[in-house]
Design a protein around this motif. Structure first.
Motif: not given
Lengths: 252, 708
Positions: A150-153, B257-278
């Protein structure tokens, strides 16, 4: 205390062989194990449809647990499963043990059919529930965390006003910061620093990555957002974060 | 890869990043495309210090960071509104805390303000061309600290909505009023701002907001909070944030999250192993649960089937219900339970279960088979309950499911035959009822015709001068109803032809030509127009009338019906009608009434006579085509008359027969007509005495002629 511990370990020994590597007491190995287990937690979270904050709670619980407990005594994957279960309760996103067991079983035995309603299933379920109690006691029942999310947001919202709206819309600052924050849970960094610092670091790194120029005043924007942080501190946290990415290459 | 982003990043970090990028992303085809562009912009670095770790990170993750798909935030263009409930902490603009310099703020403001933004200010002066506003703050999502920047905006007169008083709209406003307005135009170079009080000047997501004079309470929260913040406190932001009620809201993460437009359940990651295609869909909790439920339910079903086979129906039902609790709409469980229901006799429940099973799995063999059997059985039950149509529907459904199911076929055929039989019976009943109805109809129609005839007769009375008036009136009065309008009309027209103008001939010809078309024409006996004979026809017509009355009361169906139809129809096709026409030709003015009284019997009876008449009066026949034709058609009808008579007799009442018998011979007829008249006491009461006198006279006249 002895009986539940051994019982839990014995039963979850069936889960798979990955956890047995924890027998070696090397700290770097431990780190790797923790990394892997956290990766397991985050993956399971995705498959269970968990939100970011409950996953963060699960990881935080795990890290905190193993700050005081030893990997030799406790089966980390069982602890992880129980952490997920407990985090769901704490953050009001209740999960069924059946789903947790299903996903975890599949994680260790990919492609196999789901478990039947037999004794094995019930044993696993019992061990998860007992382990949950174990974790609670280990953590002195302090299971609520103040997360950096929440801080980040809020920081994101404030910084957004500073920038030109077009620059904001074309630069993926929010996504990058959010991804960085979530990835930070692979390591114990999440429990070693204040949430404001973590949030700030994530945002700082995101802005830095894209070379975004933020207006300057008497004070820096990050100084305003969090008064007691210095640039060095930010950079230290950043380094730790980035090390996690390097570790990924080593562990997986 | 997003070139602009890359360029921005590289120019910020300098050539060191560029070299790292080249090193790490050498295999990336997307990078190769942009590398040429980048090399131009790499000269200096904008940042203060080196950060090799960061650069390393950027270089490694460049394929993710700069990919176009990375930008996954969805900006929701919702209606912006002041969130007074404060789901999250609303903070004053950061500029204020940062103590950004005057010049910089001013510069930034003019750089970033856009048309359609909301601003709030205070009126400083009012001129005749508009008023000037000193801006206090911004509203909407664009938050800046501008109070002390002395930014003025002009609101011209045309952008001030009238208050409706026809006064000068500006008079509504006073110096010192707080105004909320939309930015209409910006001159960035000259740093001039034009504002407007019309909603049309606002951006679409802001246009609900009321513009014009506002009070202190309407000032935006971030401004009010900003005022309270004293300068110099370095932790002001933090303290303010922690103390805000919105900050403690547990749901503020979701809101933001909604205001900023970020999707929470499938939000992207920078980790290779956590890419959605896996992630494989099958590994997700819901998918596994479904499979597991199905297999658990199957176990229960198996146990249930065992119980069923051993005869323990209650246990079996319990197992099936348990299985369905674990996995609703489990196909096997439904089929098994359906079979159990069918065995116990609850066929409808069984059918429901089978249908449900087939919905989820249309190719289930057992489900189909059992369903067909149950449907047929249920159909049999329904048949016994006389619900034939529903049973038919069920059989058809069974056949539709499985067309090799013989029992269903047989049952359906049996049923269809049964249905046909019942339909036939019903049809017969219906037609019988209809006949009864018809007579009722014909009575009403006859009445109508009587009335019409009376009117016509009255008219003709004025024209005619013969005694036929009385006869026609008597006839009309004596009629109960006579459907054959063609006869009536033809008589009428012949009468008109004789008496009136040439035009009626045309009408007759028309009628005759139409009549010529009919197949029954051959039965006609067109009699030539002959005044003398017309009286004879009159007699016959009267006899017919009597006979018709009798028949009408007896309810002669089809003929009556046809006659009824012919009432106003000049195209009447009935044989009676046509055969009556020749007689109509003979009729004098008095026989208008005959026209609607044609029965098969009467016509047939009169046919014979008419043929006599015809032969007698051939020379006298009119030159109408109708009569000529009818001459031709005379011969065959004679042959047919007997046939027709034969037919007629079968349908006719005893009165009719008597009449027809009576009318066989012309002289005989008269007497018998009298006799019939005598016998038909009821019918005769309508005939006045004068008519009888006339008949007597006619009879005598005829005798004399025959003697000649």
């Amino acid at each position: 205390m002895q009986a539940p511990r051994s019982a839990a370990v014995a039963e979850t020994g069936q889960l798979g062989g990955r956890g047995n590597a924890a027998a070696v007491g090397d700290s770097s190995n431990d780190t790797k194990t923790h990394f892997r287990v956290c990766r397991f937690i985050i993956e399971t979270g995705v498959k269970l449809g968990m939100r970011s904050v409950p996953v963060a709670t699960a990881c935080a619980l795990y890290h905190k647990f193993f700050q005081t407990a030893s990997l030799e005594v406790y089966e980390p994957y069982l602890v992880a499963m129980s952490c997920i279960y407990l985090a769901g309760k704490v953050e009001e996103q209740h999960l069924r043990t059946r789903d947790i067991i299903n996903v975890c079983h599949r994680y260790f035995h990919p492609g196999r059919d789901p478990l039947q309603l037999d004794s094995k299933f019930w044993e696993l379920r019992d061990s998860v529930v007992q382990c949950e109690l174990l974790i609670l006691r280990q953590l002195n029942f302090q299971v609520s965390f103040e997360h950096p999310h929440k801080y980040l947001l809020h920081y994101l919202l404030s910084v957004r006003c500073l920038l030109n709206r077009h620059a904001w819309s074309r630069t993926p600052i929010a996504e990058t910061a959010w991804a960085l924050l979530k990835d930070s849970y692979h390591g114990p960094v999440c429990v070693q620093h204040r949430p404001q610092h973590l949030a700030l670091t994530a945002l700082y790194l995101a802005l830095h990555t894209y070379g975004v120029q933020v207006p300057r005043g008497e004070r820096e924007w990050w100084q305003v957002l969090c008064e007691d942080v210095t640039r060095t501190q930010i950079e230290d946290i950043m380094t730790e974060l980035l090390q996690l990415y390097d570790m990924e290459a080593k562990c997986t | 890869m997003d070139r602009d982003l890359l360029r921005q990043s590289v120019s910020y970090h300098g050539p060191s990043l560029f070299s790292l990028l080249k090193c790490e992303q050498s295999e990336n085809p997307d990078f190769k495309q942009v590398v040429a562009d980048l090399s131009k912009s790499v000269n200096q670095s904008d940042k203060d210090d080196d950060s090799p770790v960061v650069e390393q990170f950027i270089a490694r993750k460049a394929d993710l960071l700069f990919a176009p798909s990375w930008k996954s935030t969805t900006l929701v263009e919702e209606e912006w509104q002041e969130d007074l409930r404060e789901p999250y902490a609303i903070m004053p603009p950061l500029e204020q805390f940062m103590e950004v310099s005057y010049e910089e703020r001013r510069e930034l403001f003019y750089r970033d303000v856009e048309r359609g933004d909301l601003v709030i200010g205070r009126i400083t002066s009012i001129r005749d061309f508009g008023f000037f506003v000193n801006l206090l703050c911004t509203a909407g999502d664009f938050e800046r600290d501008i109070e002390d920047l002395e930014i003025t905006g002009l609101c011209p007169v045309r952008d001030v909505p009238s208050t409706g008083n026809h006064d000068d709209p500006l008079s509504y406003y006073q110096i010192g009023d707080l105004i909320r307005a939309g930015v209409k135009d910006i001159d960035r170079y000259h740093e001039k701002l034009t504002i407007s009080l019309y909603s049309s000047s606002l951006a679409p997501n802001l246009d609900r907001i009321k513009l014009g004079v506002i009070s202190k309470e309407d000032l935006p929260l971030h401004y009010i909070r900003g005022e309270k913040v004293g300068s110099g406190n370095s932790d002001a932001y933090e303290r303010l944030l922690d103390s805000s009620p919105g900050f403690s809201n547990p749901a503020n993460v979701d809101v933001l999250l909604r205001k900023l437009g970020i999707n929470d359940t499938r939000s992207p990651s920078l980790m290779r192993g956590l890419q959605s295609k896996h992630f494989i869909e099958d590994d997700f909790a819901t998918a596994i649960r479904k499979k597991q439920s199905a297999s658990w339910a199957l176990k229960c079903v198996k146990a249930g089937v065992d119980h069923f086979k051993s005869g323990r129906h209650v246990d079996a039902m319990n197992e099936y219900n348990k299985a369905l609790e674990i996995d609703t709409n489990n196909v096997e469980a439904l089929v098994a339970r359906g079979a159990l229901y069918a065995t116990k006799g609850s066929l409808m429940k069984a059918i429901d279960d089978f249908e449900l099973a087939l919905e989820s799995c249309p190719t289930h063999r057992n489900a189909k088979k059992y369903l067909c059997q149950t449907l047929v059985e249920r159909g049999g039950q329904l048949e016994e309950e006389e619900k034939l149509v529903t049973a038919e529907g069920l059989y058809k459904r069974a056949i539709a499911l499985d067309d090799t199911f013989q029992e269903a076929d047989e049952a359906l055929q049996k049923l269809q035959m049964r249905i046909q039989k019942t339909l036939k019976l019903k049809a017969e009943e219906a037609s019988r009822e209809k006949e009864k109805q018809q007579t009722a109809e014909t009575s009403a129609e006859k009445l109508r015709k009587i009335l019409k005839e009376e009117k016509r007769i009255k008219k003709k009375r004025r024209r005619s001068d013969s005694s036929s008036v009385t006869s026609s009136s008597s006839e009309s009065s004596s009629e109960s109803s006579s459907p054959s309008s063609s006869r009536k009309k033809s008589k009428k027209r012949k009468h008109k032809r004789r008496r009136s103008s040439h035009g009626s001939k045309k009408r007759k010809r028309r009628i005759s030509s139409q009549d010529n078309r009919t197949p029954e024409e051959e039965e006609e006996y067109p009699l030539p127009a002959n005044t003398s004979a017309s009286f004879m026809d009159q007699k016959q017509a009267l006899a017919k009338l009597l006979a018709e009355e009798a028949e009408a009361e007896d309810g002669g169906k089809s003929h009556g019906k046809s006659r009824g139809r012919c009432d106003d129809d000049p195209f009447g096709h009935s044989p009676q009608a046509q055969s009556s026409k020749p007689r109509g030709q003979h009729d004098g003015p008095g026989v208008n009434g005959h026209k609607h009284r044609h029965k098969s019997d009467d016509s047939r009876s009169s046919r014979k006579e008419s043929s006599h008449d015809f032969s007698r009066s051939r020379k006298d026949s009119s030159s109408s085509a109708y009569s000529e034709h009818s001459r031709k058609s005379d011969r065959p009808p004679r042959d047919e008359s007997t046939q027709a008579r034969g037919q007629g007799s079968s349908e006719v009442s005893r009165y009719d027969r008597r009449v027809s018998r009576g009318s066989d011979g012309s002289e005989r007829r008269l007497s018998s007509g009298d006799g019939s008249r005598a016998s038909e006491g009821d019918h005769k009461k309508d005939l006045p005495a004068s008519l009888q006198d006339i008949f007597n006279q006619i009879a005598e006249f005829e005798k004399e002629r025959k003697k000649k």
